[in-house]
Design a protein around this motif. Structure first.
Motif, PDB file in Angstrom:
ATOM      1  N   ALA A  93      27.754  40.242  25.563  1.00  0.00           N
ATOM      2  CA  ALA A  93      27.843  40.917  26.860  1.00  0.00           C
ATOM      3  C   ALA A  93      27.983  39.961  28.046  1.00  0.00           C
ATOM      4  CB  ALA A  93      26.637  41.836  27.059  1.00  0.00           C
ATOM      5  N   PRO A  94      27.254  38.839  28.097  1.00  0.00           N
ATOM      6  CA  PRO A  94      27.403  37.970  29.276  1.00  0.00           C
ATOM      7  C   PRO A  94      28.829  37.442  29.442  1.00  0.00           C
ATOM      8  CG  PRO A  94      25.468  37.335  28.014  1.00  0.00           C
ATOM      9  CD  PRO A  94      26.202  38.351  27.205  1.00  0.00           C
ATOM     10  N   MET A  95      29.469  37.106  28.334  1.00  0.00           N
ATOM     11  CA  MET A  95      30.844  36.608  28.418  1.00  0.00           C
ATOM     12  C   MET A  95      31.781  37.725  28.866  1.00  0.00           C
ATOM     13  SD  MET A  95      34.040  36.592  26.819  1.00  0.00           S
ATOM     14  CE  MET A  95      33.578  37.428  25.338  1.00  0.00           C
ATOM     15  N   ALA A  96      31.647  38.897  28.284  1.00  0.00           N
ATOM     16  CA  ALA A  96      32.540  40.008  28.622  1.00  0.00           C
ATOM     17  C   ALA A  96      32.343  40.466  30.061  1.00  0.00           C
ATOM     18  CB  ALA A  96      32.317  41.171  27.657  1.00  0.00           C
ATOM     19  N   LEU A  97      31.099  40.649  30.470  1.00  0.00           N
ATOM     20  CA  LEU A  97      30.835  41.087  31.837  1.00  0.00           C
ATOM     21  C   LEU A  97      31.160  39.994  32.847  1.00  0.00           C
ATOM     22  CD1 LEU A  97      27.528  43.064  31.203  1.00  0.00           C
ATOM     23  CD2 LEU A  97      29.816  44.003  31.640  1.00  0.00           C
ATOM     24  N   GLY A  98      30.918  38.735  32.484  1.00  0.00           N
ATOM     25  CA  GLY A  98      31.294  37.624  33.359  1.00  0.00           C
ATOM     26  C   GLY A  98      32.799  37.528  33.523  1.00  0.00           C
ATOM     27  N   ALA A  99      33.550  37.781  32.445  1.00  0.00           N
ATOM     28  CA  ALA A  99      35.014  37.760  32.529  1.00  0.00           C
ATOM     29  C   ALA A  99      35.523  38.897  33.406  1.00  0.00           C
ATOM     30  CB  ALA A  99      35.627  37.842  31.131  1.00  0.00           C
ATOM     31  N   ALA A 100      34.941  40.073  33.240  1.00  0.00           N
ATOM     32  CA  ALA A 100      35.340  41.207  34.082  1.00  0.00           C
ATOM     33  C   ALA A 100      35.023  40.920  35.546  1.00  0.00           C
ATOM     34  CB  ALA A 100      34.628  42.480  33.618  1.00  0.00           C
ATOM     35  N   ALA A 101      33.852  40.348  35.789  1.00  0.00           N
ATOM     36  CA  ALA A 101      33.461  40.015  37.160  1.00  0.00           C
ATOM     37  C   ALA A 101      34.407  39.005  37.777  1.00  0.00           C
ATOM     38  CB  ALA A 101      32.036  39.457  37.171  1.00  0.00           C
ATOM     39  N   SER A 102      34.754  37.977  37.022  1.00  0.00           N
ATOM     40  CA  SER A 102      35.675  36.963  37.536  1.00  0.00           C
ATOM     41  C   SER A 102      37.037  37.562  37.832  1.00  0.00           C
ATOM     42  CB  SER A 102      35.797  35.805  36.546  1.00  0.00           C
ATOM     43  OG  SER A 102      34.589  35.076  36.473  1.00  0.00           O
ATOM     44  N   ALA A 103      37.520  38.404  36.942  1.00  0.00           N
ATOM     45  CA  ALA A 103      38.828  39.023  37.156  1.00  0.00           C
ATOM     46  C   ALA A 103      38.826  39.916  38.391  1.00  0.00           C
ATOM     47  CB  ALA A 103      39.233  39.820  35.919  1.00  0.00           C
ATOM     48  N   ILE A 104      37.799  40.725  38.532  1.00  0.00           N
ATOM     49  CA  ILE A 104      37.723  41.625  39.681  1.00  0.00           C
ATOM     50  C   ILE A 104      37.539  40.830  40.974  1.00  0.00           C
ATOM     51  CG2 ILE A 104      36.360  43.449  40.788  1.00  0.00           C
ATOM     52  CD1 ILE A 104      35.725  44.430  37.883  1.00  0.00           C
ATOM     53  N   GLY A 105      36.589  39.883  40.968  1.00  0.00           N
ATOM     54  CA  GLY A 105      36.332  39.094  42.172  1.00  0.00           C
ATOM     55  C   GLY A 105      37.530  38.272  42.602  1.00  0.00           C
ATOM     56  N   CYS A 106      38.193  37.638  41.637  1.00  0.00           N
ATOM     57  CA  CYS A 106      39.378  36.836  41.971  1.00  0.00           C
ATOM     58  C   CYS A 106      40.519  37.718  42.465  1.00  0.00           C
ATOM     59  CB  CYS A 106      39.833  36.010  40.767  1.00  0.00           C
ATOM     60  SG  CYS A 106      38.759  34.612  40.409  1.00  0.00           S
ATOM     61  N   SER A 107      40.643  38.917  41.928  1.00  0.00           N
ATOM     62  CA  SER A 107      41.717  39.792  42.396  1.00  0.00           C
ATOM     63  C   SER A 107      41.441  40.301  43.807  1.00  0.00           C
ATOM     64  CB  SER A 107      41.933  40.958  41.437  1.00  0.00           C
ATOM     65  OG  SER A 107      40.828  41.824  41.434  1.00  0.00           O
ATOM     66  N   ILE A 108      40.186  40.604  44.123  1.00  0.00           N
ATOM     67  CA  ILE A 108      39.841  41.032  45.485  1.00  0.00           C
ATOM     68  C   ILE A 108      40.159  39.918  46.477  1.00  0.00           C
ATOM     69  CG2 ILE A 108      37.914  41.599  47.026  1.00  0.00           C
ATOM     70  CD1 ILE A 108      36.623  43.031  44.581  1.00  0.00           C
ATOM     71  N   ALA A 109      39.678  38.721  46.190  1.00  0.00           N
ATOM     72  CA  ALA A 109      39.935  37.589  47.081  1.00  0.00           C
ATOM     73  C   ALA A 109      41.412  37.212  47.081  1.00  0.00           C
ATOM     74  CB  ALA A 109      39.075  36.398  46.667  1.00  0.00           C
ATOM     75  N   GLY A 110      42.055  37.318  45.933  1.00  0.00           N
ATOM     76  CA  GLY A 110      43.474  36.994  45.840  1.00  0.00           C
ATOM     77  C   GLY A 110      44.333  37.917  46.683  1.00  0.00           C
ATOM     78  N   MET A 111      44.001  39.187  46.700  1.00  0.00           N
ATOM     79  CA  MET A 111      44.750  40.120  47.539  1.00  0.00           C
ATOM     80  C   MET A 111      44.592  39.782  49.018  1.00  0.00           C
ATOM     81  SD  MET A 111      44.388  43.798  45.612  1.00  0.00           S
ATOM     82  CE  MET A 111      42.707  43.664  45.050  1.00  0.00           C
ATOM     83  N   ALA A 112      43.373  39.393  49.421  1.00  0.00           N
ATOM     84  CA  ALA A 112      43.162  38.969  50.806  1.00  0.00           C
ATOM     85  C   ALA A 112      43.948  37.696  51.094  1.00  0.00           C
ATOM     86  CB  ALA A 112      41.677  38.755  51.074  1.00  0.00           C
ATOM     87  N   SER A 113      44.003  36.816  50.124  1.00  0.00           N
ATOM     88  CA  SER A 113      44.746  35.561  50.270  1.00  0.00           C
ATOM     89  C   SER A 113      46.233  35.827  50.489  1.00  0.00           C
ATOM     90  CB  SER A 113      44.533  34.699  49.028  1.00  0.00           C
ATOM     91  OG  SER A 113      45.280  33.517  49.088  1.00  0.00           O
ATOM     92  N   ILE A 114      46.786  36.712  49.714  1.00  0.00           N
ATOM     93  CA  ILE A 114      48.204  37.050  49.856  1.00  0.00           C
ATOM     94  C   ILE A 114      48.462  37.671  51.225  1.00  0.00           C
ATOM     95  CG2 ILE A 114      50.040  38.555  48.990  1.00  0.00           C
ATOM     96  CD1 ILE A 114      48.746  38.122  46.179  1.00  0.00           C
ATOM     97  N   GLY A 115      47.573  38.551  51.644  1.00  0.00           N
ATOM     98  CA  GLY A 115      47.719  39.157  52.970  1.00  0.00           C
ATOM     99  C   GLY A 115      47.646  38.129  54.080  1.00  0.00           C
ATOM    100  N   ALA A 116      46.735  37.166  53.934  1.00  0.00           N
ATOM    101  CA  ALA A 116      46.592  36.132  54.956  1.00  0.00           C
ATOM    102  C   ALA A 116      47.822  35.228  55.014  1.00  0.00           C
ATOM    103  CB  ALA A 116      45.340  35.303  54.690  1.00  0.00           C
ATOM    104  N   MET A 117      48.432  34.986  53.866  1.00  0.00           N
ATOM    105  CA  MET A 117      49.624  34.135  53.837  1.00  0.00           C
ATOM    106  C   MET A 117      50.785  34.753  54.606  1.00  0.00           C
ATOM    107  SD  MET A 117      49.823  32.592  50.030  1.00  0.00           S
ATOM    108  CE  MET A 117      48.337  32.522  49.086  1.00  0.00           C
ATOM    109  N   THR A 118      50.842  36.069  54.639  1.00  0.00           N
ATOM    110  CA  THR A 118      51.932  36.716  55.374  1.00  0.00           C
ATOM    111  C   THR A 118      51.717  36.666  56.884  1.00  0.00           C
ATOM    112  OG1 THR A 118      50.913  38.920  55.283  1.00  0.00           O
ATOM    113  CG2 THR A 118      52.377  38.298  53.458  1.00  0.00           C
ATOM    114  N   GLU A 119      50.478  36.372  57.295  1.00  0.00           N
ATOM    115  CA  GLU A 119      50.157  36.397  58.719  1.00  0.00           C
ATOM    116  C   GLU A 119      49.934  35.013  59.323  1.00  0.00           C
ATOM    117  OE1 GLU A 119      46.922  39.090  59.425  1.00  0.00           O
ATOM    118  OE2 GLU A 119      47.769  40.612  58.099  1.00  0.00           O
ATOM    119  N   THR A 120      49.983  33.963  58.508  1.00  0.00           N
ATOM    120  CA  THR A 120      49.758  32.605  59.019  1.00  0.00           C
ATOM    121  C   THR A 120      50.914  31.707  58.635  1.00  0.00           C
ATOM    122  OG1 THR A 120      48.530  31.983  57.030  1.00  0.00           O
ATOM    123  CG2 THR A 120      47.237  32.829  58.875  1.00  0.00           C
TER     124      THR A 120
END
Length: 147
Positions: A15-42
């Motif tokens: 469970a720690p590996m599976a839940l940690g992987a899901a957390a990393s994927a979700i967290g990186c995608s949330i931040a990644g989407m903000a990153s892409i949005g910021a790149m279009t504005e700077t």
């Protein structure tokens, strides 16, 4: 009944590996989407945005190490401990990864407006990383007591 207990023990190991992987994927995608949005504005600083969006990836690393620490023969005597430590540390890592992604997204959005606050804007994400480390260390210390 023993089969259920043993199954829960095995679930706790992975469970720690599976839940940690899901957390990393979700967290990186949330931040990644903000990153892409910021790149279009700077006009620059793209590397910082991409780097910050990778912060939540540490949760899967912590989960993998916990998984290897818990990995042992599952018996009816140790299954409950393996399940408890594995599931609870995995849930803690999952929450840390998701919320760290949100904190990173907020830091990226703030930094695109005021680049000079980049370091300070990362403080909430660093604090959340600390909570992930606490869950990680707790799981390692407690797992030493399981036969």
């Amino acid at each position: 009944m023993n089969e259920l207990v043993l199954t829960l023990g095995w679930l706790g190991i992975y469970a720690p590996m599976a839940l940690g992987a899901a957390a990393s994927a979700i967290g990186c995608s949330i931040a990644g989407m903000a990153s892409i949005g910021a790149m279009t504005e700077t006009d620059g600083g793209y590397g910082r945005f991409v780097g910050v969006s990778a912060f939540p990836s540490t949760m899967v690393i912590y989960g993998i190490v916990i998984m290897f620490t818990l990995n042992r023969d599952v018996t009816p005597e140790n299954a409950g401990g393996l399940f408890g430590i594995g599931i609870l540390s995995g849930i803690a890592l999952m929450y840390c990864g998701i919320w760290q992604g949100r904190a990173c997204a907020a830091a990226i959005n703030a930094t695109k407006e005021k680049p000079e606050i980049f370091g300070l804007a990362l403080a909430p994400a660093a604090i959340i990383e600390g909570f992930g480390v606490f869950a990680f260390v707790f799981a390692l210390v407690i797992s030493a007591g399981i036969s």
